[in-house]
Design a protein around this motif. Structure first.
Motif, PDB file in Angstrom:
ATOM      1  N   ILE A   6       0.855  -1.071   0.045  1.00 14.38           N
ATOM      2  CA  ILE A   6      -0.007  -0.062  -0.090  1.00 14.38           C
ATOM      3  C   ILE A   6       0.856   1.374   0.115  1.00 14.38           C
ATOM      4  CG2 ILE A   6      -1.559   1.513   1.410  1.00 14.38           C
ATOM      5  CD1 ILE A   6      -2.844  -1.280   2.309  1.00 14.38           C
ATOM      6  N   LEU A 120      -8.370  -5.941  -1.522  1.00 16.59           N
ATOM      7  CA  LEU A 120      -6.975  -6.138  -1.441  1.00 16.59           C
ATOM      8  C   LEU A 120      -6.506  -7.623  -2.067  1.00 16.59           C
ATOM      9  CD1 LEU A 120      -6.234  -5.361   2.344  1.00 16.59           C
ATOM     10  CD2 LEU A 120      -5.719  -4.258   0.161  1.00 16.59           C
ATOM     11  N   LEU A 167      -2.056   0.670  -4.602  1.00 18.10           N
ATOM     12  CA  LEU A 167      -1.551  -0.647  -4.475  1.00 18.10           C
ATOM     13  C   LEU A 167      -0.452  -0.874  -5.558  1.00 18.10           C
ATOM     14  CD1 LEU A 167      -4.850  -2.547  -3.354  1.00 18.10           C
ATOM     15  CD2 LEU A 167      -2.460  -2.398  -2.012  1.00 18.10           C
TER      16      LEU A 167
END
Length: 334
Positions: A6, A120, A167
């Motif tokens: 991140i 994610l 990301l």
């Protein structure tokens, strides 16, 4: 494959703040009743001319600034939401157009309150196939637009908000503002049990065959069987956290901070008890925001960073559950 990080984070909550006393003036409740049962003291509400995509854009711009990137650098826009601006087009496409990420792949994913954790996992897969990608993951919710303000059991629980992360495959350097360091996504695990879907629903889809002029029915708004959700939430959160730590050869002693989905203080405390985590390791901010669904965990990460609860070197466990019934957990190493 290089470790996924991140690289930037940004958060946004609307300026309009609704206290428990404000709610008591419109529904049969009180500050004491709400706090004792939920731990919530306030929540934020979008302005009448503000949509979930607008909140998402504000969070996304802060995340890009934190990562030192421009909108044109983004290759994928993922929006986790269960309160989209429209059924079609996706909020991700609307958000992409407002940001100027023209040409970037854009789509929504709906795992309710687990949306950020699901995002994610999806981003991890995208980066595995395209290591040069730069993914913007936004969790944005407009739940006050789907509240039945006559139902005191649900309207007290939810608020609006947005948070976004960038990301990348590999650590591109120290973030500029919010994060103390780029957070490595060590692992993520998600699951679902579709048999439980009636426990929490938000209408507005095509299951209801509306015709022009028909009034909306109660199922247009959020409906929840709270007691059953509570029991399943505690079990699923505790279980997925234990499974994730075990497969990474870690114990709860190796975790510096646990950031659970901010739904209800009783759920958070029950999960902390099951995991045998002291209160000093469990992060809570739902007193100010209520349940912001897919925005909940990244809002928590942002607040924990600002409070100094997350520092360079911290290992953070996050976990969420949501309608569907969905659940997930992830390990972040700063």
């Amino acid at each position: 494959m290089t470790a996924i990080h991140i690289q930037g984070l940004g958060t946004y909550v609307p300026a309009k703040r609704i206290t428990n006393d404000d709610l008591a003036s419109r529904v049969d409740t009180s500050d004491e009743w709400i706090v004792s049962r939920t731990g919530i003291k306030a929540r934020h509400m979008l302005a009448d001319d503000e949509n979930g995509s607008d909140a998402g854009v504000k969070a996304a711009l802060l995340a890009l600034e934190d990562a030192g990137l421009e909108p044109g650098d983004i290759t994928h826009v993922l929006t986790a939401t269960c309160t989209p601006d429209y059924l079609c087009p996706s909020t991700a496409c609307i958000l992409s157009g407002k940001l100027g990420t023209h040409g970037a792949m854009a789509f929504d994913l709906n795992a309710a309150c687990t949306g950020f954790v699901y995002g994610l996992d999806v981003a991890r897969g995208l980066l595995a196939g395209n290591p040069d990608a730069k993914i913007l993951l936004v969790g944005s919710e407009a739940f006050t637009r789907r509240m039945n303000w006559n139902d005191r059991t649900t309207c007290i629980l939810f608020g609006d908000g947005a948070a976004a992360v960038v990301l990348t495959d590999g650590d591109a350097g120290t973030p500029r503002a919010c994060l103390p360091s780029a957070a490595r996504l060590r692992d993520v695990q998600c699951g679902a049990d579709g048999r439980q879907y009636p426990l929490l629903t938000v209408g507005g889809g095509t299951a209801r065959n509306y015709r022009p002029g028909d009034p909306v029915q109660d199922d247009f708004y959020l409906q929840m069987q709270g007691r059953e959700v509570f029991k399943l939430a505690v079990r699923s959160l505790s279980s997925v956290c234990a499974q994730l730590l075990e497969r990474n050869g870690l114990s709860l002693d190796d975790v510096d901070l646990f950031i659970p989905h901010q739904a209800n203080l009783r759920i958070i405390e029950a999960v902390g008890d099951r995991l045998k985590l002291g209160a000093d390791k469990v992060f809570v901010n739902l007193d100010e925001y209520g349940n912001t669904s897919a925005a909940s965990i990244p809002l928590g990460i942002g607040d924990a960073c600002r409070q100094g609860r997350i520092r360079a070197g911290s290992r953070v466990l996050i976990s969420a559950f949501g309608g569907g019934f969905t659940w997930g957990a992830a390990l972040l190493e700063f």
